[in-house]
Design an enzyme around this catalytic site. Structure first.
Site, PDB file in Angstrom:
ATOM      1  N   VAL A 164       0.651  -1.097  -0.254  1.00  0.00           N
ATOM      2  CA  VAL A 164       0.181   0.262   0.207  1.00  0.00           C
ATOM      3  C   VAL A 164       0.653   1.099   0.063  1.00  0.00           C
ATOM      4  O   VAL A 164       1.861   0.908   0.238  1.00  0.00           O
ATOM      5  CB  VAL A 164      -1.211   0.202   1.088  1.00  0.00           C
TER       6      VAL A 164
ATOM      7  N   VAL B  75       1.480   2.711   6.574  1.00  0.00           N
ATOM      8  CA  VAL B  75       1.325   1.805   7.702  1.00  0.00           C
ATOM      9  C   VAL B  75      -0.282   1.733   7.943  1.00  0.00           C
ATOM     10  O   VAL B  75      -0.959   2.243   7.380  1.00  0.00           O
ATOM     11  CB  VAL B  75       1.755   2.972   9.639  1.00  0.00           C
ATOM     12  N   GLU B  76      -0.550  -0.011   8.135  1.00  0.00           N
ATOM     13  CA  GLU B  76      -1.952   0.660   8.362  1.00  0.00           C
ATOM     14  C   GLU B  76      -2.410  -1.397   8.723  1.00  0.00           C
ATOM     15  O   GLU B  76      -1.107  -1.654   8.786  1.00  0.00           O
ATOM     16  CB  GLU B  76      -2.792   0.358   6.414  1.00  0.00           C
ATOM     17  N   TRP B  77      -3.379  -1.348   8.868  1.00  0.00           N
ATOM     18  CA  TRP B  77      -3.628  -2.875   9.309  1.00  0.00           C
ATOM     19  C   TRP B  77      -3.622  -3.904   8.483  1.00  0.00           C
ATOM     20  O   TRP B  77      -4.179  -3.295   6.895  1.00  0.00           O
ATOM     21  CB  TRP B  77      -4.713  -2.851  10.206  1.00  0.00           C
TER      22      TRP B  77
END
Length: 326
Positions: free
Chosen positions: A78, A211-213
């Site tokens: 992402v 940064v992400e889940w």
């Protein structure tokens, strides 16, 4: 960076009225899991062989010594700017041509009066999943900059990174690299891996920390907010020391809700918001880049591509480049 479609009622709100005050509240938008991803996300079956990596301590803190642990996922990839603009002068001869975007969208959204079409400088982010790219054609259709997937975790290198990195520059695009953070690896080891693979070159855009889940990850760990912030700071400090550029933070609505509201006010943000203007989803957050579509279409690339816009006009873009490009 791209998940299934948004709930119908929210999509209807956006399409018909641009999500005015009668639509979902900010809390509603941030409370639900992120339904937004980008075209850089595809399940990866073949993993680059792992390198030696470090592990975090039992309390989630970054260790002083590196220990071996399991390799990173074949992680989905992402990928923000009422940011204070620097004011260095830029000679007209040094300004690259800005191409007006002629992108299309497989799933168009009516952003109303806040349409990204009103912004002057558009670009893309790419990874291996875009395959072979005709960069000159892509640029001519409106890609003035490109963020290119470089690494994730501590042992994965996008197999198209080196080729895309070189070809984007040859076509005249401003280029930068991004890293997808893996929560079961130490931040310092991930920073070392990025530095090992991304060259320090003049004119490059600042590096990006994504940064992400990740719901499909083998790593099910979701560190606490304090641990997340600590890990991010370790990673970004190491990159800033090496490249001499302050990293940009890329994030998504649910991760932002859980960890980043009110944090890192002195860092530039790149925000994913494919169904509403960032001001609706990330209130009070200044941003530099806006990822407004994960279903873009353009000559020069087969399939879908992520579309982004810089928060400012052409003059602001040139001033920002003069101050922040390596």
């Amino acid at each position: 960076m791209r998940f299934p479609g948004l709930p119908a009622v929210f999509s209807a709100c956006i399409a018909v009225i641009g999500c005015t005050s009668n639509g979902p509240s900010v809390d509603d938008l941030l409370a639900r899991p992120s339904q937004e991803t980008t075209s850089s996300v595809t399940r990866q079956d073949n993993v680059v062989p792992p390198a030696a990596i470090g592990s975090a301590s039992s309390d989630g803190r970054e260790p002083q010594q590196m220990l071996a642990m399991a390799p990173s996922d074949p992680a989905p990839e992402v990928m923000t700017a009422a940011f204070a603009m620097p004011t260095p002068s830029v000679k007209p001869s040094m300004r690259g041509q800005i191409y007006k975007q002629r992108f299309r969208d497989a799933k168009p959204i009516n952003f109303g009066s806040t349409s990204p079409d009103s912004l002057a400088v558009h670009g893309v982010d790419v990874s291996r999943w875009q395959g072979e790219i005709d960069w000159a054609t892509l640029r001519a259709h409106g890609a003035n900059f490109a963020y290119i997937k470089a690494t994730d975790g501590g042992d994965h290198l996008d197999p198209m990174f080196k080729k895309n990195w070189r070809a984007a520059a040859e076509a005249g695009l401003r280029r930068g690299a991004y890293h997808f953070f893996y929560w079961c690896r130490t931040a310092s080891e991930q920073a070392d891996w990025f530095i090992r693979n991304v060259p320090k070159v003049q004119g490059a855009l600042p590096p990006v920390l994504d940064v992400e889940w990740n719901g499909t990850s083998r790593c099910k760990k979701r560190p606490s907010r304090s641990q997340v912030l600590e890990k991010m700071q370790v990673f970004m400090d190491k990159l800033e020391r090496h490249y001499g550029q302050r990293p940009i933070i890329y994030t998504a609505p649910d991760f932002y809700r859980d960890n980043l509201r009110g944090e890192f006010s002195d860092y530039p943000f790149w925000l994913r918001s494919v169904a509403a203007h960032p001001s609706k989803v990330y209130p009070d957050r200044k941003w530099l880049f806006w990822q407004y579509s994960g279903s873009g279409l353009s000559n020069g690339v087969d399939g879908k591509i992520d579309l982004n816009a810089f928060h400012g006009g052409e003059d602001e873009w040139h001033r920002w480049i003069a101050a922040h490009a390596g």
